[in-house]
Write a protein that holds these residues in place. Structure first.
Motif, PDB file in Angstrom:
ATOM      1  N   VAL A 122       3.206   9.372  -6.909  1.00 10.28           N
ATOM      2  CA  VAL A 122       2.227   8.390  -7.359  1.00 10.28           C
ATOM      3  C   VAL A 122       0.926   8.724  -6.639  1.00 10.28           C
ATOM      4  N   ASN A 123       0.042   9.422  -7.314  1.00  9.04           N
ATOM      5  CA  ASN A 123      -1.182   9.902  -6.686  1.00  9.04           C
ATOM      6  C   ASN A 123      -2.279   8.862  -6.853  1.00  9.04           C
ATOM      7  N   LYS A 124      -2.423   7.984  -5.858  1.00  5.70           N
ATOM      8  CA  LYS A 124      -3.457   6.964  -5.954  1.00  5.70           C
ATOM      9  C   LYS A 124      -3.894   6.531  -4.560  1.00  5.70           C
ATOM     10  N   PRO A 125      -5.083   5.988  -4.437  1.00  8.46           N
ATOM     11  CA  PRO A 125      -5.583   5.569  -3.121  1.00  8.46           C
ATOM     12  C   PRO A 125      -4.908   4.270  -2.674  1.00  8.46           C
ATOM     13  N   ILE A 126      -4.929   4.035  -1.377  1.00  8.35           N
ATOM     14  CA  ILE A 126      -4.354   2.793  -0.868  1.00  8.35           C
ATOM     15  C   ILE A 126      -5.354   1.661  -1.040  1.00  8.35           C
ATOM     16  N   LEU A 127      -4.857   0.429  -0.961  1.00 10.02           N
ATOM     17  CA  LEU A 127      -5.703  -0.748  -1.016  1.00 10.02           C
ATOM     18  C   LEU A 127      -6.126  -1.128   0.399  1.00 10.02           C
ATOM     19  N   LEU A 128      -7.398  -1.402   0.578  1.00  6.65           N
ATOM     20  CA  LEU A 128      -7.929  -1.831   1.871  1.00  6.65           C
ATOM     21  C   LEU A 128      -7.554  -0.830   2.955  1.00  6.65           C
ATOM     22  N   PHE A 129      -6.457  -1.076   3.680  1.00  9.33           N
ATOM     23  CA  PHE A 129      -5.980  -0.113   4.670  1.00  9.33           C
ATOM     24  C   PHE A 129      -4.476  -0.316   4.838  1.00  9.33           C
ATOM     25  N   PHE A 130      -3.820   0.671   5.367  1.00  9.89           N
ATOM     26  CA  PHE A 130      -2.375   0.583   5.620  1.00  9.89           C
ATOM     27  C   PHE A 130      -2.099   0.443   7.113  1.00  9.89           C
ATOM     28  N   ASN A 131      -2.701   1.314   7.913  1.00  9.44           N
ATOM     29  CA  ASN A 131      -2.548   1.277   9.359  1.00  9.44           C
ATOM     30  C   ASN A 131      -3.879   1.007  10.032  1.00  9.44           C
ATOM     31  N   TYR A 132      -3.823   0.406  11.211  1.00  6.88           N
ATOM     32  CA  TYR A 132      -4.983   0.333  12.092  1.00  6.88           C
ATOM     33  C   TYR A 132      -4.588   1.047  13.392  1.00  6.88           C
ATOM     34  N   ALA A 133      -5.426   1.008  14.396  1.00  2.00           N
ATOM     35  CA  ALA A 133      -5.199   1.824  15.587  1.00  2.00           C
ATOM     36  C   ALA A 133      -3.865   1.554  16.263  1.00  2.00           C
ATOM     37  N   ARG A 189       1.017  10.660 -12.796  1.00  3.61           N
ATOM     38  CA  ARG A 189      -0.378  10.909 -13.151  1.00  3.61           C
ATOM     39  C   ARG A 189      -1.287  10.382 -12.047  1.00  3.61           C
ATOM     40  N   PRO A 190      -2.452  10.981 -11.883  1.00  2.00           N
ATOM     41  CA  PRO A 190      -3.396  10.483 -10.885  1.00  2.00           C
ATOM     42  C   PRO A 190      -3.983   9.142 -11.306  1.00  2.00           C
ATOM     43  N   VAL A 191      -4.240   8.305 -10.332  1.00  2.29           N
ATOM     44  CA  VAL A 191      -4.785   6.974 -10.601  1.00  2.29           C
ATOM     45  C   VAL A 191      -6.023   6.785  -9.743  1.00  2.29           C
ATOM     46  N   GLY A 192      -7.094   6.369 -10.347  1.00  2.00           N
ATOM     47  CA  GLY A 192      -8.330   6.142  -9.611  1.00  2.00           C
ATOM     48  C   GLY A 192      -8.309   4.829  -8.853  1.00  2.00           C
ATOM     49  N   ARG A 193      -9.288   4.656  -7.983  1.00  2.00           N
ATOM     50  CA  ARG A 193      -9.348   3.458  -7.155  1.00  2.00           C
ATOM     51  C   ARG A 193      -9.502   2.191  -7.994  1.00  2.00           C
ATOM     52  N   LEU A 194     -10.372   2.241  -9.008  1.00  3.42           N
ATOM     53  CA  LEU A 194     -10.602   1.055  -9.829  1.00  3.42           C
ATOM     54  C   LEU A 194      -9.328   0.653 -10.552  1.00  3.42           C
ATOM     55  N   LEU A 251      -7.022  -2.806 -10.268  1.00  5.96           N
ATOM     56  CA  LEU A 251      -6.712  -3.614 -11.440  1.00  5.96           C
ATOM     57  C   LEU A 251      -5.207  -3.822 -11.575  1.00  5.96           C
ATOM     58  N   VAL A 252      -4.432  -2.764 -11.313  1.00 13.59           N
ATOM     59  CA  VAL A 252      -2.973  -2.884 -11.350  1.00 13.59           C
ATOM     60  C   VAL A 252      -2.505  -3.866 -10.282  1.00 13.59           C
ATOM     61  N   PHE A 253      -3.075  -3.740  -9.087  1.00 12.87           N
ATOM     62  CA  PHE A 253      -2.690  -4.672  -8.032  1.00 12.87           C
ATOM     63  C   PHE A 253      -3.044  -6.110  -8.411  1.00 12.87           C
ATOM     64  N   TRP A 254      -4.213  -6.295  -9.021  1.00 15.56           N
ATOM     65  CA  TRP A 254      -4.617  -7.648  -9.403  1.00 15.56           C
ATOM     66  C   TRP A 254      -3.628  -8.236 -10.408  1.00 15.56           C
ATOM     67  N   LYS A 255      -3.199  -7.452 -11.385  1.00 13.82           N
ATOM     68  CA  LYS A 255      -2.199  -7.932 -12.347  1.00 13.82           C
ATOM     69  C   LYS A 255      -0.893  -8.280 -11.636  1.00 13.82           C
ATOM     70  N   TYR A 256      -0.504  -7.414 -10.711  1.00 15.18           N
ATOM     71  CA  TYR A 256       0.705  -7.645  -9.930  1.00 15.18           C
ATOM     72  C   TYR A 256       0.589  -8.928  -9.105  1.00 15.18           C
ATOM     73  N   PHE A 257      -0.563  -9.109  -8.463  1.00 16.81           N
ATOM     74  CA  PHE A 257      -0.752 -10.288  -7.616  1.00 16.81           C
ATOM     75  C   PHE A 257      -0.727 -11.571  -8.442  1.00 16.81           C
ATOM     76  N   VAL A 258      -1.388 -11.570  -9.576  1.00 16.26           N
ATOM     77  CA  VAL A 258      -1.376 -12.749 -10.453  1.00 16.26           C
ATOM     78  C   VAL A 258       0.051 -13.034 -10.924  1.00 16.26           C
ATOM     79  N   PHE A 259       0.775 -11.971 -11.268  1.00 16.90           N
ATOM     80  CA  PHE A 259       2.144 -12.138 -11.766  1.00 16.90           C
ATOM     81  C   PHE A 259       3.046 -12.757 -10.709  1.00 16.90           C
ATOM     82  N   ILE A 260       3.015 -12.229  -9.485  1.00 13.20           N
ATOM     83  CA  ILE A 260       3.904 -12.771  -8.452  1.00 13.20           C
ATOM     84  C   ILE A 260       3.463 -14.169  -8.026  1.00 13.20           C
ATOM     85  N   SER A 261       2.163 -14.460  -8.136  1.00 12.71           N
ATOM     86  CA  SER A 261       1.697 -15.810  -7.813  1.00 12.71           C
ATOM     87  C   SER A 261       2.242 -16.817  -8.818  1.00 12.71           C
TER      88      SER A 261
END
Length: 359
Positions: free
Chosen positions: A35-46, A303-308, A312-322
């Motif tokens: 799944v070639n796509k960027p992460i949301l916000l961040f995954f790890n911090y220091a 397939r590669p997935v862009g940040r936008l 959008l996929v995450f937003w659909k997922y978040f609305v669905f689980i809410s």
């Protein structure tokens, strides 16, 4: 006397839930390397991950909420009844739905373990003990079992804290520090319930000495905000070699203090009401999110997935689980109400039978 509602705790609870949802969405991405796509916000911090942040905030919130509701008195019967109703009806409802779907309808999983191990699910300890006793765990992960053990401990923690506030801190440190440094168990160190007690205790002390009364809240000003922000910034950016529990504690405490301070600036009534309503659904969302995330991520494989598009996929997922969380929340309340009516009718019928027999 009815206590004033502490909106900043709702605000922190919502952000904690969102951080866990985002963390698991990103984690599923990492589990599927194609799944070639960027992460949301961040995954790890220091010094940790976004998952550490959300879970730590939830443990601190547990201590704060329980302490705030029992400042003057703790009736054990009422306390355990409320804890039972807050956890089990919703947990059983969600589990039953996913069990029927995955085991009986779709046959996604096999009945390859003793059915007696469903008892671990019934008491909410399946995810917590799955590493040791493979069972029919589906949702809730280790957190459910851990928080249940914390709930069992709370009356004793509260009694000790109120009677011996300093000695309780010293005694906790004398257990926590050596146990962290010389951890002997197979269970992941961050899951062990005794190592989450300091976070719970911090929430309790926070309410007792910093935020439990109106006078205390009026003194919770910019100095707390600035000091906690410095703590958050440091733990987020300065990498250390401390043991994981120390890092998590260092993350959770200043972030909690900072977010409570920020929450005080939200004044719009509609916004506050919306956040508080959403806050009441966070446990339901927590239960459903992890098992539903694959439904949204797996179609992106190959397939590669862009940040936008990813957002959008995450937003659909978040609305669905809410929505799913809200549906399960109200369904569990309806089922609990029906069960209470049936139980009351059964008790009344038995009492009538006894009276008739006596006559």
């Amino acid at each position: 006397m009815k206590r004033e509602h502490l909106f900043p705790l709702d605000f922190v609870r919502v952000l904690a839930a969102v951080s866990i949802v985002v963390f698991h969405y990103n984690a599923v991405t990492f589990m599927e390397p194609i799944v070639n796509k960027p992460i949301l916000l961040f995954f790890n911090y220091a010094n940790g991950s976004m998952g550490h942040i959300g879970v730590s905030l939830f443990f601190i919130l547990a201590g704060a909420s329980l302490m705030y509701s029992s400042m003057e008195k703790l009736d054990l019967k009422t306390y355990f009844k409320k804890r039972f109703l807050a956890i089990y009806p919703l947990y059983w409802t969600v589990y039953a739905a996913f069990f029927v779907y995955n085991y009986l309808i779709k046959h996604n999983f096999a009945f390859d373990k003793p059915l007696s191990r469903l008892l671990l699910t019934a008491v909410g300890m399946d995810g917590y003990l799955n590493y040791l006793i493979p069972n029919y765990y589906l949702l809730g992960e280790w957190f459910i079992g851990c928080i249940l053990l914390i709930y069992l401990m709370f009356p004793a923690l509260r009694a000790c804290m109120l009677r011996w506030p300093v000695l309780t801190l010293v005694g906790t440190a004398l257990i926590y520090i050596p146990l962290t440094l010389f951890y002997p168990f197979q269970m992941d160190i961050q899951f062990f319930f005794l190592l989450r007690v300091p976070e719970v205790l911090f929430g309790m002390y926070f309410i007792k000495y910093l935020y439990g009364t109106r006078q205390q809240r009026e003194k919770y000003d910019w100095k707390w905000g600035l000091a906690s922000f410095i703590g958050v910034f440091t733990v987020m950016t300065v990498k250390t070699s401390l043991p994981v529990p120390f890092k998590i504690l260092w993350t959770g405490i200043p972030l909690f203090l900072f977010l409570v301070w920020v929450g005080q600036f939200i004044k719009n009534t509609v916004v506050k009401k919306g956040i508080s309503i959403f806050s009441s659904y966070t446990f339901a969302i927590y239960l459903v999110h992890h098992i539903l995330v694959g439904k949204f991520v797996f179609p992106l494989i190959g397939r590669p997935v862009g940040r936008l598009e990813n957002y959008l996929v995450f937003w659909k997922y978040f609305v669905f689980i809410s929505i799913a969380g809200a549906v399960f929340y109200w369904l569990s309340r309806i089922l609990t109400g029906i069960a209470a009516l049936l139980w009351g009718s059964a008790v009344s019928w038995l009492n009538c039978r006894k009276d008739t027999t006596k006559r």
